[in-house]
Design a protein around this motif. Sequence first.
Motif, mmCIF file in Angstrom:
data_model
loop_
_atom_site.group_PDB
_atom_site.id
_atom_site.type_symbol
_atom_site.label_atom_id
_atom_site.label_comp_id
_atom_site.label_asym_id
_atom_site.label_seq_id
_atom_site.Cartn_x
_atom_site.Cartn_y
_atom_site.Cartn_z
ATOM 1 N N LEU A 106 0.815 -1.212 0.000
ATOM 2 C CA LEU A 106 0.000 0.000 0.000
ATOM 3 C C LEU A 106 0.849 1.263 0.000
ATOM 4 O O LEU A 106 0.467 2.276 -0.578
ATOM 5 C CB LEU A 106 -0.958 0.010 1.188
ATOM 6 N N ASP A 107 2.004 1.240 0.655
ATOM 7 C CA ASP A 107 2.866 2.420 0.690
ATOM 8 C C ASP A 107 3.518 2.709 -0.652
ATOM 9 O O ASP A 107 3.986 3.814 -0.888
ATOM 10 C CB ASP A 107 3.952 2.264 1.758
ATOM 11 N N ALA A 108 3.557 1.726 -1.548
ATOM 12 C CA ALA A 108 4.201 1.897 -2.846
ATOM 13 C C ALA A 108 3.236 2.395 -3.919
ATOM 14 O O ALA A 108 3.617 2.563 -5.060
ATOM 15 C CB ALA A 108 4.819 0.568 -3.293
ATOM 16 N N SER A 109 2.005 2.653 -3.557
ATOM 17 C CA SER A 109 0.996 3.092 -4.513
ATOM 18 C C SER A 109 1.348 4.443 -5.118
ATOM 19 O O SER A 109 1.872 5.332 -4.446
ATOM 20 C CB SER A 109 -0.358 3.197 -3.811
ATOM 21 N N ALA A 110 1.003 4.613 -6.384
ATOM 22 C CA ALA A 110 1.206 5.909 -7.050
ATOM 23 C C ALA A 110 0.400 7.005 -6.363
ATOM 24 O O ALA A 110 0.807 8.164 -6.347
ATOM 25 C CB ALA A 110 0.794 5.810 -8.518
ATOM 26 N N PHE A 111 -0.738 6.642 -5.776
ATOM 27 C CA PHE A 111 -1.564 7.623 -5.086
ATOM 28 C C PHE A 111 -0.840 8.244 -3.887
ATOM 29 O O PHE A 111 -1.154 9.348 -3.468
ATOM 30 C CB PHE A 111 -2.875 6.996 -4.598
ATOM 31 N N ARG A 112 0.137 7.540 -3.337
ATOM 32 C CA ARG A 112 0.869 8.046 -2.174
ATOM 33 C C ARG A 112 2.032 8.954 -2.564
ATOM 34 O O ARG A 112 2.637 9.581 -1.713
ATOM 35 C CB ARG A 112 1.420 6.868 -1.347
ATOM 36 N N ASP A 113 2.344 9.026 -3.859
ATOM 37 C CA ASP A 113 3.479 9.813 -4.344
ATOM 38 C C ASP A 113 3.006 11.198 -4.773
ATOM 39 O O ASP A 113 2.298 11.345 -5.774
ATOM 40 C CB ASP A 113 4.136 9.086 -5.517
ATOM 41 N N GLU A 114 3.420 12.236 -4.049
ATOM 42 C CA GLU A 114 2.971 13.600 -4.338
ATOM 43 C C GLU A 114 3.536 14.142 -5.644
ATOM 44 O O GLU A 114 3.095 15.180 -6.125
ATOM 45 C CB GLU A 114 3.295 14.548 -3.173
ATOM 46 N N LYS A 115 4.507 13.448 -6.238
ATOM 47 C CA LYS A 115 5.035 13.878 -7.528
ATOM 48 C C LYS A 115 4.290 13.215 -8.684
ATOM 49 O O LYS A 115 4.453 13.616 -9.828
ATOM 50 C CB LYS A 115 6.530 13.598 -7.614
ATOM 51 N N LEU A 116 3.485 12.204 -8.376
ATOM 52 C CA LEU A 116 2.653 11.564 -9.399
ATOM 53 C C LEU A 116 1.209 12.046 -9.327
ATOM 54 O O LEU A 116 0.572 12.246 -10.350
ATOM 55 C CB LEU A 116 2.697 10.038 -9.239
#
Length: 148
Positions: A106-116
């Motif tokens: 879950l921590d690797a999700s694109a949704f968690r990346d503020e640059k994506l």
Amino acid sequence: MSNKNDGSAKPTGENATEFGRSMESKAQFADARRQATDFVGEGGPLSVYRLVPIAAPNDPRWQNALNQGEVLVAARSSGDARVVAAGCELDYMEVDAAPAEGVSTLDASAFRDEKLYTVIEVEHAKTGLVRGLMEGNISVATIKPVQI
């Protein structure tokens, strides 16, 4: 625990920080104990957030993440909106695959990346909402099984 170093204070295992004691933190910790996609019921007012991809299609960060397009979620905060969206993706524990580290993907999700992805608040403190995905399609094809 005292900051004095004279030997008179005994360690208590506690410190004076307030981390994790807010209502939001306690609720997020409670939710984390359950699957992120489980029904957590109606609580207080929730806000509506739109998660929008902001990285260019050729951004190398997309090599490790699937662009899910725009989604709309009901959540407690903008950070919680990222958690809710990530929770809709397939977690490695549900297939014959393993993460690179840790106990969840879950921590690797694109949704968690503020640059994506960026998070935009659409409506604030609405009652009658249930925390979760409201609009959009989140693919569960984010993890490939080792045996097909």
